[in-house]
Design a protein around this motif. Structure first.
Motif, PDB file in Angstrom:
ATOM      1  N   CYS A  73      24.803  -6.392  10.283  1.00 41.47           N
ATOM      2  CA  CYS A  73      24.792  -5.492  11.432  1.00 41.47           C
ATOM      3  C   CYS A  73      26.238  -5.067  11.701  1.00 41.47           C
ATOM      4  O   CYS A  73      27.114  -5.927  11.857  1.00 41.47           O
ATOM      5  CB  CYS A  73      24.199  -6.199  12.652  1.00 41.47           C
ATOM      6  SG  CYS A  73      24.309  -5.229  14.181  1.00 41.47           S
ATOM      7  N   THR A  74      26.503  -3.770  11.734  1.00 36.65           N
ATOM      8  CA  THR A  74      27.882  -3.300  11.906  1.00 36.65           C
ATOM      9  C   THR A  74      28.397  -3.538  13.319  1.00 36.65           C
ATOM     10  O   THR A  74      29.611  -3.525  13.551  1.00 36.65           O
ATOM     11  CB  THR A  74      27.972  -1.797  11.587  1.00 36.65           C
ATOM     12  OG1 THR A  74      27.057  -1.082  12.433  1.00 36.65           O
ATOM     13  CG2 THR A  74      27.621  -1.533  10.127  1.00 36.65           C
ATOM     14  N   GLN A  75      27.498  -3.776  14.281  1.00 39.54           N
ATOM     15  CA  GLN A  75      27.927  -3.971  15.665  1.00 39.54           C
ATOM     16  C   GLN A  75      28.424  -5.398  15.919  1.00 39.54           C
ATOM     17  O   GLN A  75      29.418  -5.597  16.608  1.00 39.54           O
ATOM     18  CB  GLN A  75      26.774  -3.658  16.617  1.00 39.54           C
ATOM     19  CG  GLN A  75      26.320  -2.193  16.558  1.00 39.54           C
ATOM     20  CD  GLN A  75      25.174  -1.912  17.516  1.00 39.54           C
ATOM     21  OE1 GLN A  75      25.173  -2.407  18.644  1.00 39.54           O
ATOM     22  NE2 GLN A  75      24.212  -1.124  17.073  1.00 39.54           N
ATOM     23  N   CYS A  76      27.715  -6.381  15.372  1.00 37.15           N
ATOM     24  CA  CYS A  76      28.082  -7.787  15.643  1.00 37.15           C
ATOM     25  C   CYS A  76      28.495  -8.556  14.392  1.00 37.15           C
ATOM     26  O   CYS A  76      28.843  -9.731  14.474  1.00 37.15           O
ATOM     27  CB  CYS A  76      26.930  -8.524  16.319  1.00 37.15           C
ATOM     28  SG  CYS A  76      25.418  -8.585  15.322  1.00 37.15           S
ATOM     29  N   ASP A  77      28.431  -7.887  13.224  1.00 36.76           N
ATOM     30  CA  ASP A  77      28.829  -8.495  11.943  1.00 36.76           C
ATOM     31  C   ASP A  77      28.000  -9.735  11.598  1.00 36.76           C
ATOM     32  O   ASP A  77      28.487 -10.686  10.998  1.00 36.76           O
ATOM     33  CB  ASP A  77      30.323  -8.854  11.966  1.00 36.76           C
ATOM     34  CG  ASP A  77      30.869  -9.048  10.557  1.00 36.76           C
ATOM     35  OD1 ASP A  77      30.417  -8.341   9.640  1.00 36.76           O
ATOM     36  OD2 ASP A  77      31.741  -9.931  10.370  1.00 36.76           O
ATOM     37  N   ILE A  78      26.752  -9.729  12.009  1.00 32.71           N
ATOM     38  CA  ILE A  78      25.833 -10.822  11.701  1.00 32.71           C
ATOM     39  C   ILE A  78      24.947 -10.410  10.531  1.00 32.71           C
ATOM     40  O   ILE A  78      24.497  -9.251  10.446  1.00 32.71           O
ATOM     41  CB  ILE A  78      24.948 -11.170  12.920  1.00 32.71           C
ATOM     42  CG1 ILE A  78      25.816 -11.656  14.086  1.00 32.71           C
ATOM     43  CG2 ILE A  78      23.901 -12.227  12.567  1.00 32.71           C
ATOM     44  CD1 ILE A  78      26.545 -12.939  13.827  1.00 32.71           C
ATOM     45  N   ARG A 119      16.290  -7.237  10.194  1.00 31.25           N
ATOM     46  CA  ARG A 119      16.589  -7.025  11.595  1.00 31.25           C
ATOM     47  C   ARG A 119      17.668  -7.991  12.080  1.00 31.25           C
ATOM     48  O   ARG A 119      17.850  -9.081  11.542  1.00 31.25           O
ATOM     49  CB  ARG A 119      15.329  -7.136  12.454  1.00 31.25           C
ATOM     50  CG  ARG A 119      14.706  -8.513  12.489  1.00 31.25           C
ATOM     51  CD  ARG A 119      13.475  -8.539  13.425  1.00 31.25           C
ATOM     52  NE  ARG A 119      12.315  -7.876  12.848  1.00 31.25           N
ATOM     53  CZ  ARG A 119      11.788  -6.765  13.351  1.00 31.25           C
ATOM     54  NH1 ARG A 119      12.332  -6.184  14.410  1.00 31.25           N
ATOM     55  NH2 ARG A 119      10.720  -6.227  12.799  1.00 31.25           N
ATOM     56  N   CYS A 120      18.394  -7.533  13.115  1.00 30.94           N
ATOM     57  CA  CYS A 120      19.441  -8.351  13.732  1.00 30.94           C
ATOM     58  C   CYS A 120      18.839  -9.091  14.919  1.00 30.94           C
ATOM     59  O   CYS A 120      18.164  -8.483  15.756  1.00 30.94           O
ATOM     60  CB  CYS A 120      20.609  -7.470  14.183  1.00 30.94           C
ATOM     61  SG  CYS A 120      21.968  -8.405  14.919  1.00 30.94           S
ATOM     62  N   HIS A 121      19.087 -10.400  15.006  1.00 33.24           N
ATOM     63  CA  HIS A 121      18.502 -11.219  16.061  1.00 33.24           C
ATOM     64  C   HIS A 121      19.509 -11.603  17.143  1.00 33.24           C
ATOM     65  O   HIS A 121      19.219 -12.450  17.977  1.00 33.24           O
ATOM     66  CB  HIS A 121      17.892 -12.489  15.452  1.00 33.24           C
ATOM     67  CG  HIS A 121      16.581 -12.244  14.763  1.00 33.24           C
ATOM     68  ND1 HIS A 121      15.372 -12.610  15.286  1.00 33.24           N
ATOM     69  CD2 HIS A 121      16.289 -11.630  13.586  1.00 33.24           C
ATOM     70  CE1 HIS A 121      14.385 -12.279  14.472  1.00 33.24           C
ATOM     71  NE2 HIS A 121      14.928 -11.675  13.418  1.00 33.24           N
ATOM     72  N   SER A 122      20.696 -11.011  17.123  1.00 35.58           N
ATOM     73  CA  SER A 122      21.660 -11.337  18.168  1.00 35.58           C
ATOM     74  C   SER A 122      21.261 -10.651  19.476  1.00 35.58           C
ATOM     75  O   SER A 122      20.554  -9.627  19.473  1.00 35.58           O
ATOM     76  CB  SER A 122      23.074 -10.915  17.751  1.00 35.58           C
ATOM     77  OG  SER A 122      23.140  -9.523  17.555  1.00 35.58           O
ATOM     78  N   GLU A 123      21.719 -11.192  20.602  1.00 32.36           N
ATOM     79  CA  GLU A 123      21.293 -10.724  21.917  1.00 32.36           C
ATOM     80  C   GLU A 123      21.623  -9.255  22.160  1.00 32.36           C
ATOM     81  O   GLU A 123      20.834  -8.501  22.708  1.00 32.36           O
ATOM     82  CB  GLU A 123      21.948 -11.594  23.003  1.00 32.36           C
ATOM     83  CG  GLU A 123      21.407 -13.016  23.068  1.00 32.36           C
ATOM     84  CD  GLU A 123      19.958 -13.056  23.530  1.00 32.36           C
ATOM     85  OE1 GLU A 123      19.543 -12.143  24.276  1.00 32.36           O
ATOM     86  OE2 GLU A 123      19.236 -13.990  23.127  1.00 32.36           O
ATOM     87  N   GLY A 124      22.821  -8.842  21.777  1.00 29.46           N
ATOM     88  CA  GLY A 124      23.252  -7.482  22.097  1.00 29.46           C
ATOM     89  C   GLY A 124      22.802  -6.420  21.123  1.00 29.46           C
ATOM     90  O   GLY A 124      23.143  -5.242  21.290  1.00 29.46           O
ATOM     91  N   THR A 172      23.701   0.440  10.891  1.00 31.10           N
ATOM     92  CA  THR A 172      23.994   0.895  12.253  1.00 31.10           C
ATOM     93  C   THR A 172      22.759   1.625  12.763  1.00 31.10           C
ATOM     94  O   THR A 172      22.441   2.732  12.308  1.00 31.10           O
ATOM     95  CB  THR A 172      25.208   1.845  12.253  1.00 31.10           C
ATOM     96  OG1 THR A 172      26.340   1.184  11.698  1.00 31.10           O
ATOM     97  CG2 THR A 172      25.528   2.274  13.677  1.00 31.10           C
ATOM     98  N   GLY A 173      22.072   0.969  13.703  1.00 37.75           N
ATOM     99  CA  GLY A 173      20.813   1.550  14.190  1.00 37.75           C
ATOM    100  C   GLY A 173      19.789   1.608  13.080  1.00 37.75           C
ATOM    101  O   GLY A 173      19.335   0.591  12.586  1.00 37.75           O
TER     102      GLY A 173
END
Length: 525
Positions: A278-283, A297-302, A452-453
């Motif tokens: 994920c480019t937003q949180c690097d997870i 899919r990204c599972h981080s909160e934000g 990203t998205g």
């Protein structure tokens, strides 16, 4: 008639099994007993150094004598009974309590003041001999260590090559030790699971049983395997051939210390598992199957809602490969130009060797300066040991890289062939599609693979980025005749531009600047 205990000893098991000392001691005591009219009630035979306090047979004999089991004790010589002052004190105490202590090989009367004094002096001399011997042994060991030689039995995976020679890799066990490091560094097995896995592979105690957890842990922490000998707080560069690289050793330590989380075995291998971020949180995105489709899919909160279907990722990858200009014709023509340019890269490798050799010499000077600072008491022993080990680790990394490019032609041929194979693999992905067994090609060619998205962002590594920016493959595919030979280009300016472009690409293939610990101060001339 009084009953006496007889004590005979040699320093090692080998001396006891192959030497004649025990028999000679026994004959001497038997002759002495016969002359003196003594009755030997029991023989106590030991195969252990008298410098060690608390010898099993010796202590057992003393207890029996103290309980009244024997009236006296016969030794061959004083140094056979004790070579440390504590054990000699025990024997002296026996004499003080009325036990008749005799020495068959020395004319010493322990019942007289002069005889006791003479025996005490001999005991002190024997103890001093051991102290001096220990110092000489340590001195010899330190000398061997400074030469890069391991003065003890080498660890499992190596064979002793005799005194004065570095240990050699065992052709049978050595590869298994390397496999243990590689398997553990992957993060799929714990140490407990690894020992059972390696026992099935043949790395066991010798009886088919797996190593104890502690022993497997010690094996994975042994710096000897990558070429560094650690003795207490001192570190030495070994003269033996490393079994693994420093990079592999560090990877295993990262898993062990939790810097890289140990992963469990994955039954289903997804095509982009652990590749997409994920480019937003690097997870790293989590792969899952829903209603017959694979999603990441990204599972981080934000970052809720960051989700993409695998088919979209595959299509984006194929489009990005298409933008490189890959085709069979382009790859064929590019290979001709690329191979021709590789020939001039030998000089670049030679320059790289010079740089590494200079760095290695500077590292040696740094070790000397650090040692001087320690001798001048400018730094303490702990700091000295830590800094020295870091410097020696760097030295080993430099030696490893020098070894890799020692054969310039072989190194260049390997890197060039690997790069051309990557291009062909990417072209195959463009034609056929992407599958899980092609993951390694993505890892080697893409520096950033993010989401990203709902869109896919792909950044090629420097070598492929250069080719994309300059339109190299498009040019090779569309104008094969014009680029068939560099000499055939009528436009001199264009020829020089083509040369410079190809040199830049070759230079990046041989010495990638987008990888850690790479020196980009070299270039293909």
């Amino acid at each position: 008639m009084k009953k006496y205990a007889a004590y005979i000893r040699v320093s090692t098991i080998r001396q006891g099994e192959k030497g004649t000392s025990l028999l000679e001691q026994k004959f001497a005591i038997e002759g002495y007993a016969k002359r003196e009219g003594l009755s030997i009630g029991a023989w106590f035979e030991e195969k252990e150094t008298a410098a060690k306090i608390g010898r099993t047979v010796f202590m057992s004999m003393l207890k029996q004598i103290q309980r009244g089991g024997f009236d006296g004790l016969v030794l061959h010589k004083i140094d056979r009974g004790a070579r440390n002052l504590k054990d000699w004190a025990e024997l002296s105490q026996l004499s003080d309590t009325g036990v008749d202590v005799r020495v068959a090989g020395d004319s010493v009367d322990l019942n007289s003041r002069g005889g006791r004094l003479s025996a005490d002096i001999q005991a002190v001399v024997a103890a001093d001999y051991i102290r001096n011997l220990r110092e000489e042994v340590k001195k010899g060991q330190r000398g061997r260590l400074k030469q890069g030689l391991y003065p003890w039995k080498p660890p499992i995976g190596y064979l002793s090559a005799g005194s004065g020679n570095p240990a050699t890799i065992c052709p049978v066990v050595g590869p298994l030790v390397r496999e243990a490091f590689e398997t553990y560094a992957n993060g799929h097995l714990s140490i407990k699971e690894l020992r059972h896995h390696m026992a099935k592979r043949g790395l066991d105690t010798g009886s088919g049983k797996p190593f104890a957890i502690n022993r497997m842990h010690e094996l994975l922490c042994r710096s000897f395997y990558y070429g560094l000998i650690n003795v207490k707080s001192e570190a030495y560069i070994g003269a033996h051939e490393p079994l693994i690289s420093k990079r592999l050793f560090d990877a295993a330590q990262d898993v062990m210390r939790g810097r890289l989380k140990r992963t469990t075995f994955i039954r289903k291998q997804y095509a982009f598992q652990k590749l997409l971020r994920c480019t937003q949180c690097d997870i790293v995105l989590y792969a899952e199957t829903q209603k017959g489709h694979i999603y990441y899919r990204c599972h981080s909160e934000g970052c809720r809602g960051v989700c993409i279907r695998e088919s979209i990722v595959v299509e984006a990858l194929r489009n990005e490969i298409q933008m490189l200009g890959l085709s069979d014709a382009a790859i064929t023509q590019f290979s001709i130009m690329f191979t021709a340019t590789l020939a001039s890269a030998v000089d670049s490798v030679s320059e790289r060797q010079k740089i590494l050799i200079l760095q290695r010499e500077r590292g040696k000077d740094a070790v000397v300066r650090l040692t001087d600072a320690y001798l001048d008491q400018a730094i303490d022993r702990v700091t000295f040991g830590e800094r020295k080990q870091r410097l020696l680790d760097e030295q080993l990394k430099l030696q490893s890289e020098l070894a890799e490019i020692a054969s310039s032609a072989a190194y260049i041929e390997f890197k060039g062939r690997e790069f051309l194979e990557l291009l062909k693999a990417l072209e195959n992905i463009r034609k056929v599609g992407f599958s899980a067994d092609q993951r390694r090609y993505v890892q080697k060619t893409i520096s950033n693979f993010g989401i990203t998205g709902k869109s896919v962002e792909i950044t090629w590594k420097k070598s492929l980025s250069l080719m994309k920016e300059r339109g190299v493959l498009f040019a090779c595919g569309a104008a094969r005749d014009r680029y068939r030979t560099l000499e055939g280009n009528d436009n001199q300016e264009g020829m020089h531009a083509s040369l410079d472009m190809m040199k830049e690409i070759v230079n990046e293939v041989l010495f990638p600047t987008d990888e850690d610990n790479c020196d980009s101060s070299h270039s293909v001339q």
